[in-house]
Design a protein around this motif. Sequence first.
Motif, PDB file in Angstrom:
ATOM      1  N   THR A   1       0.846  -1.202   0.000  1.00 46.72           N
ATOM      2  CA  THR A   1       0.000   0.000   0.000  1.00 46.72           C
ATOM      3  C   THR A   1       0.880   1.250   0.000  1.00 46.72           C
ATOM      4  OG1 THR A   1      -0.149  -0.221   2.416  1.00 46.72           O
ATOM      5  CG2 THR A   1      -1.990  -1.070   1.112  1.00 46.72           C
ATOM      6  N   PRO A   2       1.479   1.575  -1.144  1.00 47.95           N
ATOM      7  CA  PRO A   2       2.409   2.711  -1.216  1.00 47.95           C
ATOM      8  C   PRO A   2       1.796   4.050  -0.829  1.00 47.95           C
ATOM      9  CG  PRO A   2       1.811   1.915  -3.410  1.00 47.95           C
ATOM     10  CD  PRO A   2       1.333   0.890  -2.433  1.00 47.95           C
ATOM     11  N   ARG A   3       0.498   4.224  -1.073  1.00 45.19           N
ATOM     12  CA  ARG A   3      -0.111   5.511  -0.715  1.00 45.19           C
ATOM     13  C   ARG A   3      -0.210   5.652   0.793  1.00 45.19           C
ATOM     14  NH1 ARG A   3      -0.452   9.686   0.432  1.00 45.19           N
ATOM     15  NH2 ARG A   3      -1.765  11.424  -0.254  1.00 45.19           N
ATOM     16  N   LEU A   4      -0.444   4.568   1.480  1.00 46.81           N
ATOM     17  CA  LEU A   4      -0.464   4.600   2.942  1.00 46.81           C
ATOM     18  C   LEU A   4       0.926   4.923   3.471  1.00 46.81           C
ATOM     19  CD1 LEU A   4      -1.892   4.191   5.629  1.00 46.81           C
ATOM     20  CD2 LEU A   4      -1.527   1.730   5.400  1.00 46.81           C
ATOM     21  N   ALA A   5       1.938   4.332   2.849  1.00 47.37           N
ATOM     22  CA  ALA A   5       3.320   4.615   3.249  1.00 47.37           C
ATOM     23  C   ALA A   5       3.659   6.084   3.013  1.00 47.37           C
ATOM     24  CB  ALA A   5       4.276   3.719   2.474  1.00 47.37           C
ATOM     25  N   LYS A   6       3.212   6.622   1.877  1.00 50.52           N
ATOM     26  CA  LYS A   6       3.492   8.034   1.555  1.00 50.52           C
ATOM     27  C   LYS A   6       2.767   8.963   2.539  1.00 50.52           C
ATOM     28  CE  LYS A   6       3.570  11.404  -2.236  1.00 50.52           C
ATOM     29  NZ  LYS A   6       3.120  12.509  -1.383  1.00 50.52           N
ATOM     30  N   ALA A   7       1.533   8.588   2.897  1.00 57.16           N
ATOM     31  CA  ALA A   7       0.786   9.405   3.856  1.00 57.16           C
ATOM     32  C   ALA A   7       1.511   9.437   5.203  1.00 57.16           C
ATOM     33  CB  ALA A   7      -0.623   8.840   4.030  1.00 57.16           C
ATOM     34  N   LEU A   8       2.040   8.299   5.600  1.00 55.13           N
ATOM     35  CA  LEU A   8       2.787   8.227   6.851  1.00 55.13           C
ATOM     36  C   LEU A   8       4.056   9.073   6.771  1.00 55.13           C
ATOM     37  CD1 LEU A   8       3.264   7.027   9.639  1.00 55.13           C
ATOM     38  CD2 LEU A   8       4.186   4.987   8.553  1.00 55.13           C
ATOM     39  N   ALA A   9       4.757   8.958   5.633  1.00 59.02           N
ATOM     40  CA  ALA A   9       5.992   9.731   5.455  1.00 59.02           C
ATOM     41  C   ALA A   9       5.702  11.232   5.413  1.00 59.02           C
ATOM     42  CB  ALA A   9       6.689   9.290   4.169  1.00 59.02           C
ATOM     43  N   ASP A  10       4.669  11.619   4.670  1.00 63.63           N
ATOM     44  CA  ASP A  10       4.302  13.040   4.576  1.00 63.63           C
ATOM     45  C   ASP A  10       3.941  13.598   5.945  1.00 63.63           C
ATOM     46  OD1 ASP A  10       4.735  12.954   1.864  1.00 63.63           O
ATOM     47  OD2 ASP A  10       2.607  12.851   1.316  1.00 63.63           O
ATOM     48  N   GLY A  11       3.219  12.803   6.711  1.00 61.82           N
ATOM     49  CA  GLY A  11       2.822  13.246   8.046  1.00 61.82           C
ATOM     50  C   GLY A  11       4.003  13.411   8.987  1.00 61.82           C
ATOM     51  N   LEU A  12       5.044  12.638   8.744  1.00 59.48           N
ATOM     52  CA  LEU A  12       6.251  12.722   9.573  1.00 59.48           C
ATOM     53  C   LEU A  12       7.260  13.720   9.026  1.00 59.48           C
ATOM     54  CD1 LEU A  12       6.753   8.906  10.256  1.00 59.48           C
ATOM     55  CD2 LEU A  12       6.084  10.629  11.940  1.00 59.48           C
ATOM     56  N   GLY A  13       7.011  14.190   7.800  1.00 60.78           N
ATOM     57  CA  GLY A  13       7.926  15.149   7.190  1.00 60.78           C
ATOM     58  C   GLY A  13       9.213  14.525   6.701  1.00 60.78           C
ATOM     59  N   VAL A  14       9.142  13.254   6.266  1.00 61.89           N
ATOM     60  CA  VAL A  14      10.325  12.562   5.753  1.00 61.89           C
ATOM     61  C   VAL A  14       9.990  11.924   4.411  1.00 61.89           C
ATOM     62  CG1 VAL A  14      11.182  12.075   8.071  1.00 61.89           C
ATOM     63  CG2 VAL A  14       9.747  10.383   6.902  1.00 61.89           C
ATOM     64  N   SER A  15      10.995  11.363   3.755  1.00 61.56           N
ATOM     65  CA  SER A  15      10.756  10.642   2.513  1.00 61.56           C
ATOM     66  C   SER A  15      10.274   9.236   2.834  1.00 61.56           C
ATOM     67  CB  SER A  15      12.048  10.561   1.691  1.00 61.56           C
ATOM     68  OG  SER A  15      13.003   9.744   2.356  1.00 61.56           O
ATOM     69  N   THR A  16       9.617   8.618   1.854  1.00 61.05           N
ATOM     70  CA  THR A  16       9.145   7.246   2.056  1.00 61.05           C
ATOM     71  C   THR A  16      10.315   6.305   2.344  1.00 61.05           C
ATOM     72  OG1 THR A  16       7.288   7.648   0.542  1.00 61.05           O
ATOM     73  CG2 THR A  16       7.827   5.356   1.021  1.00 61.05           C
ATOM     74  N   GLY A  17      11.440   6.563   1.682  1.00 60.12           N
ATOM     75  CA  GLY A  17      12.611   5.723   1.888  1.00 60.12           C
ATOM     76  C   GLY A  17      13.152   5.780   3.302  1.00 60.12           C
ATOM     77  N   ALA A  18      12.885   6.879   3.995  1.00 56.94           N
ATOM     78  CA  ALA A  18      13.403   7.035   5.363  1.00 56.94           C
ATOM     79  C   ALA A  18      12.590   6.256   6.390  1.00 56.94           C
ATOM     80  CB  ALA A  18      13.413   8.511   5.744  1.00 56.94           C
ATOM     81  N   LEU A  19      11.430   5.737   5.984  1.00 57.53           N
ATOM     82  CA  LEU A  19      10.570   5.036   6.936  1.00 57.53           C
ATOM     83  C   LEU A  19      11.224   3.766   7.478  1.00 57.53           C
ATOM     84  CD1 LEU A  19       7.038   5.375   5.278  1.00 57.53           C
ATOM     85  CD2 LEU A  19       7.927   6.610   7.263  1.00 57.53           C
ATOM     86  N   ARG A  20      11.946   3.052   6.614  1.00 59.54           N
ATOM     87  CA  ARG A  20      12.590   1.820   7.076  1.00 59.54           C
ATOM     88  C   ARG A  20      13.574   2.106   8.214  1.00 59.54           C
ATOM     89  NH1 ARG A  20      11.477  -2.472   3.688  1.00 59.54           N
ATOM     90  NH2 ARG A  20      10.918  -1.942   1.533  1.00 59.54           N
ATOM     91  N   LYS A  21      14.347   3.176   8.050  1.00 61.74           N
ATOM     92  CA  LYS A  21      15.329   3.515   9.081  1.00 61.74           C
ATOM     93  C   LYS A  21      14.643   3.916  10.371  1.00 61.74           C
ATOM     94  CE  LYS A  21      19.366   6.393  10.025  1.00 61.74           C
ATOM     95  NZ  LYS A  21      20.271   7.465   9.523  1.00 61.74           N
ATOM     96  N   LEU A  22      13.561   4.682  10.240  1.00 62.68           N
ATOM     97  CA  LEU A  22      12.817   5.085  11.434  1.00 62.68           C
ATOM     98  C   LEU A  22      12.234   3.860  12.137  1.00 62.68           C
ATOM     99  CD1 LEU A  22      10.898   8.254  10.168  1.00 62.68           C
ATOM    100  CD2 LEU A  22      12.889   8.171  11.683  1.00 62.68           C
ATOM    101  N   GLY A  23      11.779   2.905  11.321  1.00 60.13           N
ATOM    102  CA  GLY A  23      11.253   1.674  11.896  1.00 60.13           C
ATOM    103  C   GLY A  23      12.326   0.896  12.627  1.00 60.13           C
ATOM    104  N   GLU A  24      13.507   0.806  12.026  1.00 63.12           N
ATOM    105  CA  GLU A  24      14.625   0.083  12.651  1.00 63.12           C
ATOM    106  C   GLU A  24      15.038   0.749  13.961  1.00 63.12           C
ATOM    107  OE1 GLU A  24      17.611   0.147   9.669  1.00 63.12           O
ATOM    108  OE2 GLU A  24      16.652  -1.364   8.397  1.00 63.12           O
ATOM    109  N   GLU A  25      14.903   2.062  14.015  1.00 64.09           N
ATOM    110  CA  GLU A  25      15.293   2.804  15.220  1.00 64.09           C
ATOM    111  C   GLU A  25      14.180   2.828  16.262  1.00 64.09           C
ATOM    112  OE1 GLU A  25      16.270   6.578  13.571  1.00 64.09           O
ATOM    113  OE2 GLU A  25      18.273   5.969  12.903  1.00 64.09           O
TER     114      GLU A  25
END
Length: 232
Positions: free
Chosen positions: A128-152
Amino acid sequence: AGAFAGVVSVREFVQAADAVTQLQNNLKLATGSAQAAGAAYEQLFAIAQRSRTNFAELGNTFASIARASESLGLSQQALLSLTETIGNAVTVSGASAQASQAALMQLGQGLASGTLRGEELNSILEQTPRLAKALADGLGVSTGALRKLGEEGKLTAEAVVQALQSQQAKLAEEVQSSVTTVGQAFTQLQNAATVFVGNLDAATGSSGALATTIQAAAISLGDIASAFSGTT
């Protein structure tokens, strides 16, 4: 009911009835009362139809969010609005019904655990890429940065909820302006059928009677097996 029975098998009826029963039980646990659960059930069906997502999975996602966000002090209406935002994001993603259900389940599990990461996060990013983008937009980061945030461990339930809440209006607009696909229309039909089965089952008690009969049969078979065992 007669016409409906002509196109739905006993197995499908039982599956739908069980799905409704399980959802209602989850909602009671999540909301704390039968009255609140009943109100949530009705509103979740309307949300599922508007967002064209699977009713049972969306309802279970709501229940997971409710349990995960108890410390946030969100009202039931706020939780329902958040659930609709998630449903809208899943729909705009254009994923198949199976992929959408999987993503909703993984999101619910991730939030219930308190942190979105690992397999749950990967499912959302891939299906669900749009859900991922919504999460990234809400956090003010790129979609690619979500994995790192998750790992942290930074994608906490609180952070995810707040991020998605900020995208509510935008996602609602996107769904309203999108064209309903045949697959989404079938999901709406399935939702309506599920609710119909749930209402019919509540009125007739058919699945409860069937469950009692099956239990009795299981006990009888167990007694027969024990008797045979005792004679060998």
